[in-house]
Design a protein around this motif. Sequence first.
Motif, PDB file in Angstrom:
ATOM      1  N   LEU A  86     -10.051  13.929   2.285  1.00 66.69           N
ATOM      2  CA  LEU A  86      -9.066  13.260   1.424  1.00 66.69           C
ATOM      3  C   LEU A  86      -8.462  11.997   2.042  1.00 66.69           C
ATOM      4  O   LEU A  86      -8.397  10.960   1.366  1.00 66.69           O
ATOM      5  N   PRO A  87      -8.009  12.011   3.295  1.00 69.60           N
ATOM      6  CA  PRO A  87      -7.417  10.782   3.850  1.00 69.60           C
ATOM      7  C   PRO A  87      -8.347   9.566   3.810  1.00 69.60           C
ATOM      8  O   PRO A  87      -7.918   8.488   3.372  1.00 69.60           O
ATOM      9  N   PRO A  88      -9.630   9.685   4.207  1.00 69.46           N
ATOM     10  CA  PRO A  88     -10.473   8.488   4.096  1.00 69.46           C
ATOM     11  C   PRO A  88     -10.708   8.059   2.651  1.00 69.46           C
ATOM     12  O   PRO A  88     -10.829   6.861   2.371  1.00 69.46           O
TER      13      PRO A  88
ATOM     14  N   ALA B  68       0.835  -1.193   0.000  1.00 74.98           N
ATOM     15  CA  ALA B  68       0.000   0.000   0.000  1.00 74.98           C
ATOM     16  C   ALA B  68       0.874   1.248   0.000  1.00 74.98           C
ATOM     17  O   ALA B  68       1.941   1.281   0.605  1.00 74.98           O
ATOM     18  N   LEU B  69       0.423   2.258  -0.699  1.00 77.74           N
ATOM     19  CA  LEU B  69       1.080   3.549  -0.663  1.00 77.74           C
ATOM     20  C   LEU B  69       0.931   4.107   0.744  1.00 77.74           C
ATOM     21  O   LEU B  69      -0.173   4.129   1.295  1.00 77.74           O
ATOM     22  N   ARG B  70       2.029   4.526   1.351  1.00 82.65           N
ATOM     23  CA  ARG B  70       2.007   5.064   2.713  1.00 82.65           C
ATOM     24  C   ARG B  70       2.082   6.580   2.648  1.00 82.65           C
ATOM     25  O   ARG B  70       3.025   7.126   2.075  1.00 82.65           O
ATOM     26  N   ILE B  71       1.094   7.250   3.231  1.00 84.44           N
ATOM     27  CA  ILE B  71       0.985   8.706   3.146  1.00 84.44           C
ATOM     28  C   ILE B  71       0.883   9.284   4.548  1.00 84.44           C
ATOM     29  O   ILE B  71       0.056   8.839   5.347  1.00 84.44           O
ATOM     30  N   LEU B  72       1.715  10.280   4.831  1.00 90.63           N
ATOM     31  CA  LEU B  72       1.639  11.017   6.087  1.00 90.63           C
ATOM     32  C   LEU B  72       1.328  12.469   5.747  1.00 90.63           C
ATOM     33  O   LEU B  72       2.086  13.122   5.030  1.00 90.63           O
ATOM     34  N   MET B  73       0.212  12.961   6.259  1.00 97.06           N
ATOM     35  CA  MET B  73      -0.182  14.353   6.045  1.00 97.06           C
ATOM     36  C   MET B  73       0.000  15.109   7.357  1.00 97.06           C
ATOM     37  O   MET B  73      -0.404  14.625   8.405  1.00 97.06           O
ATOM     38  N   VAL B  74       0.593  16.284   7.274  1.00 96.85           N
ATOM     39  CA  VAL B  74       0.713  17.175   8.428  1.00 96.85           C
ATOM     40  C   VAL B  74      -0.131  18.390   8.102  1.00 96.85           C
ATOM     41  O   VAL B  74       0.073  19.032   7.067  1.00 96.85           O
TER      42      VAL B  74
END
Length: 124
Positions: free
Chosen positions: A30-32, A4-10
């Motif tokens: 966007l995250p969900p 899975a693509l791993r995304i961290l948003m701050v």
Amino acid sequence: MDRALRILMVSAEMAPWAKAGGMGDVVGALPPALAAEGADVRVVLPLYHAMLPLRDQAPAIPGGTYEETVGDKHYDVTLRAARHPSGVDTVLVDCPGLLDRAIYLDPYHDAPYWDELERWVVLC
């Protein structure tokens, strides 16, 4: 094996917890949506004053308590694990005296906080 693509948003905002404008709506939605497409998404967000009731439900992350130094000032920071109402795992940055205020403007002066730069440095 597919990973899975791993995304961290701050972000400074994430509706419904913290919202002053459109960014809160986007980061709330966007995250969900990305998770529904198979991405592993996490969001980092300040623990603002209006969100303080979440503190009791958001345990400290093991190893996530530290002192942050910005210039000659020292801040105690605790990273807390929370689940956003959308189901997205969220890290709340708990920094009493710095982040536990209103989002952008000092409500007493209707202006940015005098230590605005330090607030965002600690968040990031």
